[in-house]
Design a protein around this motif. Structure first.
Motif, PDB file in Angstrom:
ATOM      1  N   SER A  33       0.825  -1.203   0.000  1.00  0.00           N
ATOM      2  CA  SER A  33       0.000   0.000   0.000  1.00  0.00           C
ATOM      3  C   SER A  33       0.860   1.253   0.000  1.00  0.00           C
ATOM      4  O   SER A  33       1.916   1.300   0.627  1.00  0.00           O
ATOM      5  N   THR A  34       0.392   2.272  -0.717  1.00  0.00           N
ATOM      6  CA  THR A  34       1.046   3.577  -0.688  1.00  0.00           C
ATOM      7  C   THR A  34       0.144   4.615  -0.032  1.00  0.00           C
ATOM      8  O   THR A  34       0.354   5.817  -0.183  1.00  0.00           O
ATOM      9  N   LEU A  35      -0.875   4.140   0.695  1.00  0.00           N
ATOM     10  CA  LEU A  35      -1.779   5.068   1.380  1.00  0.00           C
ATOM     11  C   LEU A  35      -1.050   5.737   2.536  1.00  0.00           C
ATOM     12  O   LEU A  35      -0.356   5.072   3.309  1.00  0.00           O
ATOM     13  N   GLY A  36      -1.233   7.045   2.666  1.00  0.00           N
ATOM     14  CA  GLY A  36      -0.734   7.754   3.831  1.00  0.00           C
ATOM     15  C   GLY A  36      -1.749   7.633   4.952  1.00  0.00           C
ATOM     16  O   GLY A  36      -2.843   7.100   4.769  1.00  0.00           O
ATOM     17  N   ASP A  37      -1.395   8.102   6.122  1.00  0.00           N
ATOM     18  CA  ASP A  37      -2.330   8.054   7.239  1.00  0.00           C
ATOM     19  C   ASP A  37      -3.535   8.935   6.951  1.00  0.00           C
ATOM     20  O   ASP A  37      -3.400  10.055   6.482  1.00  0.00           O
ATOM     21  N   ALA A  38      -4.716   8.405   7.228  1.00  0.00           N
ATOM     22  CA  ALA A  38      -5.960   9.164   7.072  1.00  0.00           C
ATOM     23  C   ALA A  38      -6.205   9.911   8.377  1.00  0.00           C
ATOM     24  O   ALA A  38      -6.838   9.394   9.298  1.00  0.00           O
ATOM     25  N   LEU A  39      -5.670  11.096   8.452  1.00  0.00           N
ATOM     26  CA  LEU A  39      -5.765  11.896   9.682  1.00  0.00           C
ATOM     27  C   LEU A  39      -7.167  12.465   9.849  1.00  0.00           C
ATOM     28  O   LEU A  39      -7.868  12.725   8.876  1.00  0.00           O
ATOM     29  N   GLY A  40      -7.556  12.655  11.073  1.00  0.00           N
ATOM     30  CA  GLY A  40      -8.828  13.304  11.374  1.00  0.00           C
ATOM     31  C   GLY A  40     -10.028  12.379  11.390  1.00  0.00           C
ATOM     32  O   GLY A  40     -11.134  12.824  11.663  1.00  0.00           O
ATOM     33  N   CYS A  41      -9.836  11.108  11.128  1.00  0.00           N
ATOM     34  CA  CYS A  41     -10.939  10.149  11.175  1.00  0.00           C
ATOM     35  C   CYS A  41     -10.900   9.420  12.509  1.00  0.00           C
ATOM     36  O   CYS A  41      -9.838   9.004  12.963  1.00  0.00           O
ATOM     37  N   ILE A  42     -12.059   9.269  13.103  1.00  0.00           N
ATOM     38  CA  ILE A  42     -12.172   8.490  14.325  1.00  0.00           C
ATOM     39  C   ILE A  42     -12.617   7.093  13.911  1.00  0.00           C
ATOM     40  O   ILE A  42     -13.772   6.873  13.557  1.00  0.00           O
ATOM     41  N   THR A  43     -11.682   6.170  13.897  1.00  0.00           N
ATOM     42  CA  THR A  43     -11.963   4.791  13.497  1.00  0.00           C
ATOM     43  C   THR A  43     -11.630   3.895  14.675  1.00  0.00           C
ATOM     44  O   THR A  43     -10.553   4.021  15.263  1.00  0.00           O
ATOM     45  N   MET A  44     -12.563   3.023  15.012  1.00  0.00           N
ATOM     46  CA  MET A  44     -12.380   2.174  16.178  1.00  0.00           C
ATOM     47  C   MET A  44     -12.921   0.779  15.922  1.00  0.00           C
ATOM     48  O   MET A  44     -13.728   0.588  15.009  1.00  0.00           O
TER      49      MET A  44
END
Length: 181
Positions: A33-44
């Motif tokens: 994967s080349t995805l960067g961190d998805a900042l600002g999402c609340i994932t739990m």
């Protein structure tokens, strides 16, 4: 009536009055994967008390109540489900990671979908993970390609009667399977 058909099946179903609306594309992760961190999402991680809200969210996006299907998946894969929420803790997406396939997977935005995908890809799988995504969800296909998935096969999505509802597919990033969507 909705169905997904091979090229050979399209001709048969067309004779019966079915029309093509879209396509379902199968992707398999073959690269890193080349995805960067998805900042600002609340994932739990999923909690059993989330189920009713997940069912309601799913119905609001897809237009049908899939209580039995989602309940079954939540029982079978409870530790492989992630929920995204906004700052008011309202559900904005979810992903259920089966041992070989990601889905069902719905999200309000590509950014939320990316956060859910990143969490799910940290799990182990029985082989390279697969995703069935509507061709009309271009953001979903682009996201999968950035995550190292490659398209391997497609089927024509057809319907008999009614009118197309491609709008709801913007939230659909991964079918559970061909039978339950």
């Amino acid at each position: 009536v909705f169905l997904d058909a091979t090229p050979e099946g399209v001709q048969l179903y067309a004779k019966l009055g079915c029309v093509v609306d879209d396509a379902a594309c199968a992707y398999t992760q073959r690269r890193s994967s080349t995805l960067g961190d998805a900042l600002g999402c609340i994932t739990m991680p999923f909690e059993p008390e989330d189920l009713a809200k997940v069912i309601s969210y799913d119905e609001g996006r897809l237009g049908s109540r899939r209580t039995r299907v989602l309940t079954s998946y939540s029982e079978d894969f409870a530790d492989r489900i992630f929920i995204a929420r906004d700052s008011q803790r309202v559900i904005t997406g979810y992903i259920m990671a089966q041992p070989h396939r990601l889905g069902p997977w719905l999200a309000d935005t590509p950014h939320i979908a990316a956060s859910l995908l990143q969490h799910a890809l940290r799990l182990s799988f029985s082989g390279p993970p697969q995703v069935l995504v509507p061709q009309s969800n271009q953001a979903g296909r682009w996201l999968l390609e950035r995550a190292g998935f490659v398209p391997e096969r497609s089927w024509q999505s057809m319907r008999l009667g009614g009118s197309p509802d491609l709008g709801s597919r913007q939230w659909l990033y991964g079918y559970a399977n061909f039978y339950v969507g």
